[in-house]
Design a protein around this motif. Structure first.
Motif, short mmCIF file in Angstrom:
data_model
loop_
_atom_site.label_atom_id
_atom_site.label_comp_id
_atom_site.label_asym_id
_atom_site.label_seq_id
_atom_site.Cartn_x
_atom_site.Cartn_y
_atom_site.Cartn_z
N MET A 1 -12.64 16.69 15.50
CA MET A 1 -12.95 15.74 14.43
C MET A 1 -13.72 14.54 14.99
N CYS A 2 -14.75 14.16 14.29
CA CYS A 2 -15.56 13.06 14.78
C CYS A 2 -15.00 11.73 14.30
N LEU A 3 -14.68 10.87 15.24
CA LEU A 3 -14.14 9.56 14.85
C LEU A 3 -15.29 8.57 14.73
N ASN A 4 -15.92 8.59 13.58
CA ASN A 4 -17.08 7.76 13.37
C ASN A 4 -16.65 6.40 12.82
N ILE A 5 -16.20 5.52 13.73
CA ILE A 5 -15.63 4.25 13.29
C ILE A 5 -16.61 3.12 13.54
N ASN A 6 -17.01 2.45 12.47
CA ASN A 6 -17.90 1.30 12.65
C ASN A 6 -17.12 0.03 12.40
N GLN A 7 -16.84 -0.16 11.12
CA GLN A 7 -16.11 -1.37 10.73
C GLN A 7 -14.64 -1.05 10.89
N ASN A 8 -13.96 -1.64 11.85
CA ASN A 8 -12.62 -1.14 12.14
C ASN A 8 -11.49 -2.08 11.72
N LYS A 9 -11.72 -2.80 10.64
CA LYS A 9 -10.72 -3.77 10.16
C LYS A 9 -10.74 -3.78 8.65
N PHE A 10 -9.58 -3.90 8.04
CA PHE A 10 -9.57 -4.14 6.60
C PHE A 10 -8.21 -4.72 6.18
N VAL A 11 -8.14 -5.19 4.96
CA VAL A 11 -6.88 -5.76 4.44
C VAL A 11 -6.57 -5.06 3.12
N VAL A 12 -5.33 -4.70 2.92
CA VAL A 12 -4.92 -4.15 1.62
C VAL A 12 -3.71 -4.95 1.12
N THR A 13 -3.50 -4.92 -0.19
CA THR A 13 -2.30 -5.55 -0.75
C THR A 13 -1.67 -4.58 -1.74
N ALA A 14 -0.34 -4.74 -1.93
CA ALA A 14 0.36 -3.96 -2.96
C ALA A 14 1.54 -4.78 -3.47
N PRO A 15 1.83 -4.65 -4.75
CA PRO A 15 2.93 -5.43 -5.34
C PRO A 15 4.27 -4.70 -5.25
N SER A 16 5.33 -5.45 -5.48
CA SER A 16 6.65 -4.84 -5.64
C SER A 16 6.82 -4.45 -7.10
N ASN A 17 7.93 -3.84 -7.43
CA ASN A 17 8.19 -3.53 -8.83
C ASN A 17 9.67 -3.71 -9.11
N ILE A 18 10.01 -3.86 -10.39
CA ILE A 18 11.42 -3.95 -10.75
C ILE A 18 11.74 -2.75 -11.65
N ALA A 19 12.75 -1.99 -11.23
CA ALA A 19 13.10 -0.78 -11.98
C ALA A 19 13.87 -1.14 -13.25
N LEU A 20 13.51 -0.48 -14.34
CA LEU A 20 14.22 -0.63 -15.62
C LEU A 20 15.25 0.49 -15.73
N VAL A 21 14.84 1.70 -15.34
CA VAL A 21 15.78 2.80 -15.10
C VAL A 21 15.67 3.09 -13.61
N LYS A 22 16.81 3.13 -12.95
CA LYS A 22 16.81 3.11 -11.48
C LYS A 22 16.74 4.49 -10.85
N TYR A 23 15.97 4.57 -9.80
CA TYR A 23 16.01 5.73 -8.89
C TYR A 23 17.25 5.54 -8.05
N TRP A 24 18.21 6.46 -8.18
CA TRP A 24 19.44 6.31 -7.40
C TRP A 24 19.95 7.68 -7.00
N GLY A 25 19.68 8.05 -5.77
CA GLY A 25 20.07 9.36 -5.27
C GLY A 25 18.82 10.19 -5.05
#
Ligand code: PMV
Length: 354
Positions: A1-25
């Motif tokens: 696989m060719c690792l063609n890396i030029n710009q090697n930096k970035f920033v991402v964001t993601a929010p949290s969430n509040i469950a109304l019906v919960k994942y449990w188990g």
């Protein structure tokens, strides 16, 4: 696989969430035993700065969490927990190598920061793994030059987020999000699905996060999920949670904010009831969690404001309400709760569009 890396930096964001019906188990590879539904939050966000370069030594991770890389010589518990966190993140990335082989040729520097305080009753693992999943998908696109359409990209990101932390699968989408198989919604256990069909009464909701206790929880959510495997009410729980999700979808469509509150509150109390009836049983609510709940009920009755509470697996309380009542709710919190039953509170809102 060719690792063609030029710009090697970035920033991402993601929010949290509040469950109304919960994942449990959960079962197998982080698949939920029931459907869950959540609101995505606006202000409670994780941002990840990622820098990458070619590594001949396999996957190398330099992980810095809130300015601490977990390598400090101090034996403070925060340093230890950061070092545990780094180990968990590395294990997660390594587990993806069979599917994402380019990871094994990278040295990654990841700096993760939260916009909200630790132990604030906000699911930081949801926002963190959602952000990390975005990092992996971006790396894949940059390195392998494989770019897919937006819908497939979101599904892949949600799938990857789920493998890190189940609730993170829902943080990939704004607004109302569901995770878990349902014929009605054509939703999946593998990744979350956005719900777009809801009444305008739910188009401007706020979440006041009421901090009752900011200490480390005595029982983690992973232990809680595990305890559901042999829980005496497991089968009833699965049925009830799935039925509750369906009832919630109906209410979200009809715009009945009162019924919405009844469903959300019953669900939050059931989550804590499941903890109290686990083997061994445990309690994460604090006396002030109950004081806050009682105060909210009284306020709602006295001022006819359609607010409701929910809680995650912890002592803190989320107060959900139509944002048009912001002034009345803020003054209630300051007058009746602040300095009496809560240490502090955080104002957040549902995020409807990214
Ligand atoms: O995603 P996890 O493993 O952190 O579990 C989340 C569990 C709850 O927050 C209690 C419920 C949920 O659906 O977010």
């Amino acid at each position: 696989m060719c690792l063609n890396i030029n710009q090697n930096k970035f920033v991402v964001t993601a929010p949290s969430n509040i469950a109304l019906v919960k994942y449990w188990g959960k079962r197998d590879q982080q698949l939920p035993i029931n459907q869950s539904v959540s609101f995505t939050l606006s202000n409670s966000v994780t941002s990840i700065d990622c820098e990458y370069e070619y590594s001949s030594a396999g996957l190398v991770l330099d992980f810095i969490f809130e300015g601490d890389n977990g390598l400090s010589s101090s034996s403070s518990s925060s340093s230890n927990s950061n070092s545990n966190f780094k180990t968990r993140v590395l294990k997660y990335l390594e587990s993806l190598i069979p599917q994402y082989s380019f990871l094994n040729k990278l040295k990654l520097k990841i700096i993760s920061k939260n916009s909200f305080p630790h132990s604030a009753g906000i699911a930081s693992s949801a926002s963190f793994y959602a952000a990390l999943a975005k990092v992996i998908v971006l790396l894949k696109e940059r390195i392998t030059k494989q770019v897919c359409n937006l819908e497939d990209r979101l599904i892949e990101t949600s799938y990857l987020a789920r493998l890190g932390s189940g609730s993170a699968s829902r943080s990939i989408y704004p607004g109302v999000v569901c995770w878990g198989e349902s014929n009605l919604l054509k939703s999946s256990n593998e990744y979350a699905t956005r719900i777009v069909d809801f009444h305008e009464n739910f188009r401007d909701y706020a979440d006041a996060i009421l901090i009752v206790d900011d200490g480390v929880k005595s029982v983690s959510s992973s232990t809680g999920h595990q305890l559901m495997s042999n829980h005496p009410y497991k089968l009833q729980r699965i049925e009830r949670a799935n039925a509750r999700s369906l009832a919630l979808f109906e209410v979200l469509k009809s715009g009945d904010v009162k019924k919405f509150g009844e469903i959300v509150e019953a669900e939050a109390l059931e989550l804590h009831g499941l903890m109290m009836s686990s083997n061994p049983p445990y309690i994460l609510l604090r006396p002030n969690s109950l004081n806050v709940i009682e105060s909210i009920k009284k306020f709602r009755e006295e001022e006819s404001i359609p607010c409701c509470f929910t809680m995650d697996a912890g002592p803190n309380v989320h107060l959900l309400y139509p944002n048009s009542y912001h002034k009345a709710v803020s003054s209630f919190i300051e007058r009746e709760l602040a300095g009496k039953y809560i240490l502090s509170w955080i104002e957040d809102k549902v995020c409807y569009e990214f």
